[in-house]
Design an enzyme around this catalytic site. Sequence first.
Site, PDB file in Angstrom:
ATOM      1  N   ASP A  44       0.828  -1.210   0.000  1.00 16.78           N
ATOM      2  CA  ASP A  44       0.000   0.000   0.000  1.00 16.78           C
ATOM      3  C   ASP A  44       0.861   1.258   0.000  1.00 16.78           C
ATOM      4  O   ASP A  44       0.820   2.055   0.944  1.00 16.78           O
ATOM      5  CB  ASP A  44      -0.956  -0.003   1.193  1.00 16.78           C
ATOM      6  N   GLU A  72       0.539  -3.258  -4.930  1.00 15.13           N
ATOM      7  CA  GLU A  72       0.035  -1.903  -4.711  1.00 15.13           C
ATOM      8  C   GLU A  72       1.187  -0.951  -4.352  1.00 15.13           C
ATOM      9  O   GLU A  72       1.128  -0.218  -3.371  1.00 15.13           O
ATOM     10  CB  GLU A  72      -1.059  -1.880  -3.639  1.00 15.13           C
ATOM     11  N   TYR A  89      -1.982  -8.460  -8.338  1.00 13.84           N
ATOM     12  CA  TYR A  89      -2.813  -7.554  -7.551  1.00 13.84           C
ATOM     13  C   TYR A  89      -4.147  -7.484  -8.281  1.00 13.84           C
ATOM     14  O   TYR A  89      -4.326  -6.723  -9.236  1.00 13.84           O
ATOM     15  CB  TYR A  89      -2.140  -6.187  -7.423  1.00 13.84           C
ATOM     16  N   ASP A  95      -2.520 -10.217  -3.568  1.00 14.95           N
ATOM     17  CA  ASP A  95      -3.794  -9.734  -3.069  1.00 14.95           C
ATOM     18  C   ASP A  95      -4.847 -10.082  -4.119  1.00 14.95           C
ATOM     19  O   ASP A  95      -4.963  -9.419  -5.139  1.00 14.95           O
ATOM     20  CB  ASP A  95      -3.706  -8.220  -2.846  1.00 14.95           C
ATOM     21  N   ASN A 143      -8.057 -10.059  -3.538  1.00 10.11           N
ATOM     22  CA  ASN A 143      -9.260  -9.258  -3.281  1.00 10.11           C
ATOM     23  C   ASN A 143     -10.530 -10.089  -3.227  1.00 10.11           C
ATOM     24  O   ASN A 143     -11.581  -9.689  -3.742  1.00 10.11           O
ATOM     25  CB  ASN A 143      -9.383  -8.135  -4.319  1.00 10.11           C
ATOM     26  N   ASP A 169      -5.511 -12.451   0.840  1.00  9.04           N
ATOM     27  CA  ASP A 169      -4.179 -12.626   0.259  1.00  9.04           C
ATOM     28  C   ASP A 169      -3.838 -14.111   0.310  1.00  9.04           C
ATOM     29  O   ASP A 169      -4.101 -14.777   1.322  1.00  9.04           O
ATOM     30  CB  ASP A 169      -3.155 -11.817   1.051  1.00  9.04           C
ATOM     31  N   ASP A 224      -4.526  -2.732   7.556  1.00  9.41           N
ATOM     32  CA  ASP A 224      -4.387  -3.062   6.139  1.00  9.41           C
ATOM     33  C   ASP A 224      -3.837  -4.482   6.015  1.00  9.41           C
ATOM     34  O   ASP A 224      -4.210  -5.352   6.785  1.00  9.41           O
ATOM     35  CB  ASP A 224      -3.544  -2.017   5.402  1.00  9.41           C
ATOM     36  N   HIS A 225      -2.934  -4.735   5.079  1.00  5.12           N
ATOM     37  CA  HIS A 225      -2.503  -6.100   4.791  1.00  5.12           C
ATOM     38  C   HIS A 225      -1.328  -6.545   5.651  1.00  5.12           C
ATOM     39  O   HIS A 225      -0.459  -5.740   5.996  1.00  5.12           O
ATOM     40  CB  HIS A 225      -2.084  -6.220   3.323  1.00  5.12           C
TER      41      HIS A 225
END
Length: 281
Positions: free
Chosen positions: A9, A44, A128, A167, A169, A240, A265-266
């Site tokens: 990110d 990202e 991604y 990721d 999603n 993920d 976040d991740h």
Amino acid sequence: MKFISWNIDSLNAALTGNSPRSQQSREVIKKIAGQNADFIALQETKLGEAGLLPAHKKALADFFPDYEYVFVSSLPPAKKGYAGTLTLYKKGIVAAASFPKIGAPDTMDMEGRIITLECKNFFFVQVYTPNSGDGLKRLSQRQEWDKKFADYLSSLDQKKIVVACGDFNVAHKEIDLANPDSNHFSAGFTEEERSDFAALLDRGFLDTFRKVHGDVKGAYSWWSQRITTAKANNAGWRIDYFLTSQRAADKVSRSEIMDSGARPDHAPLLLEIDLQAGRKN
């Protein structure tokens, strides 16, 4: 061999930022560097058209002095400073990089979403996956992406073992998020997205975390930044993944979600699998 995957990110914020979140990100980077992995995939990255700036290159060299890297950024007509991926790999590993276009809709093929490294005995792919967006405005395009990406991975799998990460999603099953009942119409947990992910696995791929840990609950890789208590309450999602070709299932020894501390976040993922990459003499 050891692999790590992380949606960072914003590479710039993580490497050069001064905010408390940037400092948290750097602590995660230190943990990743300490693992001495063979491959590290970052999603990202949000780099501009110019790519890595001198400050980024210096920081990467400081954190990862023993690695080569390749990257791809979002390019016109796609949005600037959006998406993007970067893969680091240990110096001495022979790896041929490609940045495939899969015939995805809209500008998705120009958003820097896939890097593939071809090694001696396997392909390493990071992705991604596009988010379906607020109001699911990009869901139909996301579904087309899912089909194209599944076709792409399947074509590689016919040649060599595939290790794919990133990721994706999507939370595959109800045990992959803390609050499934209230999220059936949320991006990342629609029936369409979950069915597409199941269809990808059905084409000969393995969710390595579930292979190692079975139906364990409460294991998540992402917590919303918008909900300030999400991380503390473990109200997360597992979106993920490390996937491998089914025929490599017995080669997987570890598949973990790394501790990312208080950072929302991740979180990074770690995979250990018995493969040979091939090295320079």
